[in-house]
Scaffold this motif. Structure first.
Motif, PDB file in Angstrom:
ATOM      1  N   ILE A  82       0.854  -1.185   0.000  1.00  0.00           N
ATOM      2  CA  ILE A  82       0.000   0.000   0.000  1.00  0.00           C
ATOM      3  C   ILE A  82       0.889   1.234   0.000  1.00  0.00           C
ATOM      4  N   ASN A  83       0.837   1.980  -1.073  1.00  0.00           N
ATOM      5  CA  ASN A  83       1.671   3.182  -1.223  1.00  0.00           C
ATOM      6  C   ASN A  83       3.145   2.871  -0.999  1.00  0.00           C
ATOM      7  N   GLY A  84       3.552   1.660  -1.375  1.00  0.00           N
ATOM      8  CA  GLY A  84       4.950   1.274  -1.263  1.00  0.00           C
ATOM      9  C   GLY A  84       5.435   1.084   0.152  1.00  0.00           C
ATOM     10  N   MET A  85       4.484   0.979   1.124  1.00  0.00           N
ATOM     11  CA  MET A  85       4.917   0.886   2.522  1.00  0.00           C
ATOM     12  C   MET A  85       4.462  -0.409   3.185  1.00  0.00           C
ATOM     13  N   LYS A  86       3.178  -0.566   3.419  1.00  0.00           N
ATOM     14  CA  LYS A  86       2.655  -1.755   4.083  1.00  0.00           C
ATOM     15  C   LYS A  86       2.709  -2.946   3.117  1.00  0.00           C
ATOM     16  N   ASP A 554      15.895   4.237   3.004  1.00  0.00           N
ATOM     17  CA  ASP A 554      14.521   4.184   2.507  1.00  0.00           C
ATOM     18  C   ASP A 554      14.136   5.540   1.912  1.00  0.00           C
ATOM     19  N   ASN A 555      13.967   5.596   0.599  1.00  0.00           N
ATOM     20  CA  ASN A 555      13.703   6.862  -0.088  1.00  0.00           C
ATOM     21  C   ASN A 555      12.390   7.500   0.337  1.00  0.00           C
ATOM     22  N   TYR A 620       6.693  -1.978  18.581  1.00  0.00           N
ATOM     23  CA  TYR A 620       5.665  -1.257  17.833  1.00  0.00           C
ATOM     24  C   TYR A 620       5.142  -2.057  16.633  1.00  0.00           C
ATOM     25  N   ASN A 621       5.520  -3.344  16.593  1.00  0.00           N
ATOM     26  CA  ASN A 621       5.005  -4.248  15.555  1.00  0.00           C
ATOM     27  C   ASN A 621       5.159  -3.638  14.158  1.00  0.00           C
ATOM     28  N   LEU A 622       6.351  -3.121  13.893  1.00  0.00           N
ATOM     29  CA  LEU A 622       6.594  -2.444  12.624  1.00  0.00           C
ATOM     30  C   LEU A 622       6.691  -3.466  11.488  1.00  0.00           C
ATOM     31  N   LYS A 623       5.924  -3.248  10.443  1.00  0.00           N
ATOM     32  CA  LYS A 623       5.965  -4.093   9.258  1.00  0.00           C
ATOM     33  C   LYS A 623       6.681  -3.397   8.104  1.00  0.00           C
ATOM     34  N   SER A 624       6.707  -2.052   8.165  1.00  0.00           N
ATOM     35  CA  SER A 624       7.329  -1.288   7.097  1.00  0.00           C
ATOM     36  C   SER A 624       7.618   0.112   7.618  1.00  0.00           C
ATOM     37  N   ILE A 625       8.426   0.839   6.884  1.00  0.00           N
ATOM     38  CA  ILE A 625       8.699   2.243   7.175  1.00  0.00           C
ATOM     39  C   ILE A 625       8.500   3.036   5.893  1.00  0.00           C
ATOM     40  N   PRO A 626       8.215   4.358   6.022  1.00  0.00           N
ATOM     41  CA  PRO A 626       8.094   5.131   7.257  1.00  0.00           C
ATOM     42  C   PRO A 626       6.821   4.809   8.023  1.00  0.00           C
ATOM     43  N   ALA A 627       6.886   5.049   9.336  1.00  0.00           N
ATOM     44  CA  ALA A 627       5.723   4.903  10.204  1.00  0.00           C
ATOM     45  C   ALA A 627       5.841   5.961  11.290  1.00  0.00           C
ATOM     46  N   ASN A 628       4.732   6.265  11.966  1.00  0.00           N
ATOM     47  CA  ASN A 628       4.790   7.261  13.037  1.00  0.00           C
ATOM     48  C   ASN A 628       3.709   6.999  14.075  1.00  0.00           C
ATOM     49  N   VAL A 629       3.884   7.623  15.239  1.00  0.00           N
ATOM     50  CA  VAL A 629       2.878   7.588  16.301  1.00  0.00           C
ATOM     51  C   VAL A 629       2.938   8.934  17.027  1.00  0.00           C
TER      52      VAL A 629
END
Length: 653
Positions: A82-86, A554-555, A620-629
């Motif tokens: 999804i949008n190159g992230m998830k 990560d671009n 934080y159960n990160l599957k992809s980046i970028p991510a934020n909280v």
């Protein structure tokens, strides 16, 4: 014009009819997806049996809906992004009409009418409470026990192969057969096997020549000829685990250098000053070379180094005898080769005539090393070395046949009967004898449990305290008492395997409470000055704190950083807004340069330089980046994976 228009309409009608045919025929597939509050594009990358890939992308409509239609004669693995992230794994099937629902904020991923995709997740999702070792072991066993299933090479490639040397990869691939040998991942694993074979155990070492810190030419061949065994060690000044290994390597080097052991170190640095400073700080006295090309360095490519620390052990003829050893395993090998001194475990269990016996050495930070041997005529032997006092665990080929004991470099004898394992005799380990005395003393007390509790309270530095809490006290303690007892442990107690298990359990319970209460999970990481910074120590100073997860490589992250810098500059005044940038880099230099380039100097910049092995990935159960909280002063989560406009709306409201 009328003729042209009619022709276009006919083309469109033909396209619609063709699209519908995918559903109607037995070899077409449809993916009907919906993403809660989704916008942008969705990509489907399909992995073909010939080793090639097919890429399709569609835009979501205003309700976050999208459709993929295609044709396949056989099940194929695919990756939806999804949008190159998830990223989500799917399996495409003939005559499949998949219904896919995704809610990224709630971390929900639901698939209907897709048998193979659901079956895939039933296998690769953790089952119950599994630590990483148990999880990987289960997947390994599944793949070996299902040699014709197309999931097996996929599981090997996705979860297991990165940690295998040539022998392990060769063994696993040659178990596979049938359909499992005619798919994308099998094709690529065979290519990796071919590359690994060039520097596998038993092969001639690849030559290396480089410049030392002093600017002199250091030829690996000369070092090999001078020694009986030489360790080629790959490291870098920015690799914290490498730096932690250096004192252990120095101890091994000093112990064995006069017996014919040498070290030739290849640095992956790209900064001469940092490399030379690290060599000086760590007091590295053996040969050390660097060409400042980092991962593009010729030796790195020749030896297929994908992560550091890594190493290769060669004999005096330049033949590779072992790869990717821990410091404890290096000691063990050198002990076997060069006047062995270490532990020996001689076992005799009456009633067990044959089978496989396993020895687990339980080490610091929850790590373990495993060895196996055959039991013949009731007898078995293990030998090796350990760096410090630890736990040993013997698993016999019988139900409930587990024996645990404290050990160092001792001559240990184990004697017993299969019918009465509770009374097995374990002798020769002083630390085990001392623990037996402590246990006997507590058992003589009118209240043994209280006596054990008193021992832990009085001896928080003892190597025995974590074991006593874990094996005796934990189920009977309140949550508060457990937390207090574990947090009080210090000194040698923290070097024990059980301490790591206890700390992980306590942290997990706290994280679960935080999750239920909507609070962010706390963490402590080092900043660019290598100082420890705690998240919850930052939060009270600003009304809002945005935690972002990114990496220099990560671009998409790098582009998003520019938005965050503008956001920070607009709202930083009057203790209103701050940013904590957590990097998933593994290179200090690349991380530092990206921070400067992207103008993030005013942020809190933190990292443990462990990439996807970082503690924050799990927290934080990160599957992809970028991510934020986005958090408030108290650590309450106000939103996750927010757009810049969503962040602004929350700040304004």
């Amino acid at each position: 014009m009328r003729k042209i228009t009619s022709f276009v309409i006919l083309i469109l009608l033909g396209f619609v009819a063709f699209s519908q045919q995918y559903v109607m025929t037995s070899k077409g597939y449809v993916i009907n997806g919906e993403i809660a509050k989704g916008e942008g594009y969705v990509t489907l990358r399909t992995y073909l049996a010939d080793g090639n890939e097919r890429l399709d992308s569609v835009l979501m409509d205003k309700k976050g809906r999208f459709v993929f239609r295609g044709y396949t004669e056989e099940p194929l693995p695919a990756l939806l992004s999804i949008n190159g992230m998830k990223f989500y794994r799917l399996y495409l099937e003939p005559a499949m009409n998949m219904k896919l629902t995704i809610n990224e904020k709630k971390n929900k991923f639901e698939v209907k009418d897709a048998l193979m995709t659901n079956r895939w997740y039933s296998i690769v999702n953790p089952q119950g409470i599994e630590d990483n070792d148990v999880f990987l072991s289960r997947l390994d066993n599944w793949a070996l026990n299902n040699p014709e299933d197309i999931f097996s090479p996929d599981i090997m490639s996705s979860y297991l192969a990165h940690q295998w040397d040539y022998d392990a990869l060769y063994k696993h691939l040659n178990v596979l057969k049938g359909k499992a040998t005619k798919c994308y991942y099998y094709f690529h694993l065979r290519k990796r096997e071919e590359e690994l074979s060039k520097t596998a155990v038993g092969k001639q070492v690849v030559k290396i020549t480089g410049k030392s810190v002093e600017g002199k030419t250091a030829d690996l061949s000369k070092i090999i000829r001078k020694n009986k065994y030489t360790l080629i060690d790959f490291w870098a000044s920015w690799c914290s685990e490498c730096r932690d290994n250096t004192p252990k390597l120095a101890a091994i080097y000093n112990a064995y250098k006069d017996k014919g052991f040498g070290i030739y170190t290849v640095s992956l640095d790209d900064n001469a000053k940092e490399w030379k400073q690290a060599v000086k700080e760590d007091n590295i006295t053996w040969d050390n070379v660097c060409d400042f090309k980092k991962w593009e360095s010729a030796p790195v490519k020749d030896y297929m180094i994908t992560a550091i620390p890594d190493n290769v052990l060669v004999d005096e003829n330049g033949i590779i005898v072992a790869r990717n050893l821990t410091t404890n395993q290096i000691r063990q090998k050198l002990g076997e080769f060069l006047d062995y001194q270490g532990y020996t475990i001689n076992g005799s269990i009456k009633g067990i005539n044959e089978g496989i016996v396993k020895l687990d050495i339980l080490l610091e930070n929850g790590k373990k090393e495993s060895y196996t041997t055959r039991i013949k005529n009731s007898r078995f032997v293990f030998s090796g070395t350990v760096d410090k006092i630890c736990m040993g665990m013997i698993t016999l080929p019988m139900k409930d046949g587990v024996l645990s004991f404290f050990m160092g470099n001792d001559n240990i004898t184990i004697n017993g009967d299969k019918k009465n394992l509770a009374n097995v005799s374990i002798k020769g380990s002083k630390v085990q004898n001392d623990f037996a005395d402590i246990a006997a003393s507590c058992n003589r007390n009118k209240n043994p449990m209280q006596a054990l509790s008193d021992y832990v309270r009085i001896h928080p530095n003892s190597i025995y305290s974590p074991f006593i809490i874990s094996n005796y006290l934990y189920p009977y303690m309140s949550e508060e008492d457990r937390t207090t007892a574990v947090n009080a442990l210090d000194g040698q107690a923290k070097t024990m395997y059980q301490y790591h298990l206890l700390k992980t359990q306590i942290d997990g319970e706290q994280a679960a409470k935080d999750e239920q209460s909507g609070k962010a999970k706390d963490f402590t990481l080092k900043d660019l000055n290598k100082d420890d910074i705690n998240l919850y120590s930052i939060l009270p100073h600003n009304e809002y704190t945005l935690v972002i997860f990114w990496a220099s490589w990560d671009n998409i992250s790098r582009n998003r950083n520019l938005d965050y810098v503008r956001l920070y500059n607009n709202y930083k005044g009057k203790n209103k807004f701050n940013v904590v940038a957590v990097s998933l880099d593994d290179s200090f230099t690349a991380w530092e340069n990206a921070v400067k380039t992207d103008g993030m100097n005013k942020f809190y910049n933190l990292s443990d330089l462990r990439r996807w092995s970082s503690s924050v990935v799990r927290l934080y159960n990160l599957k992809s980046i970028p991510a934020n909280v986005l958090l408030d002063k108290q650590g309450n989560i106000l939103g996750e994976n927010l757009s810049v406009n969503e962040i602004i709306d929350i700040i304004h409201n």
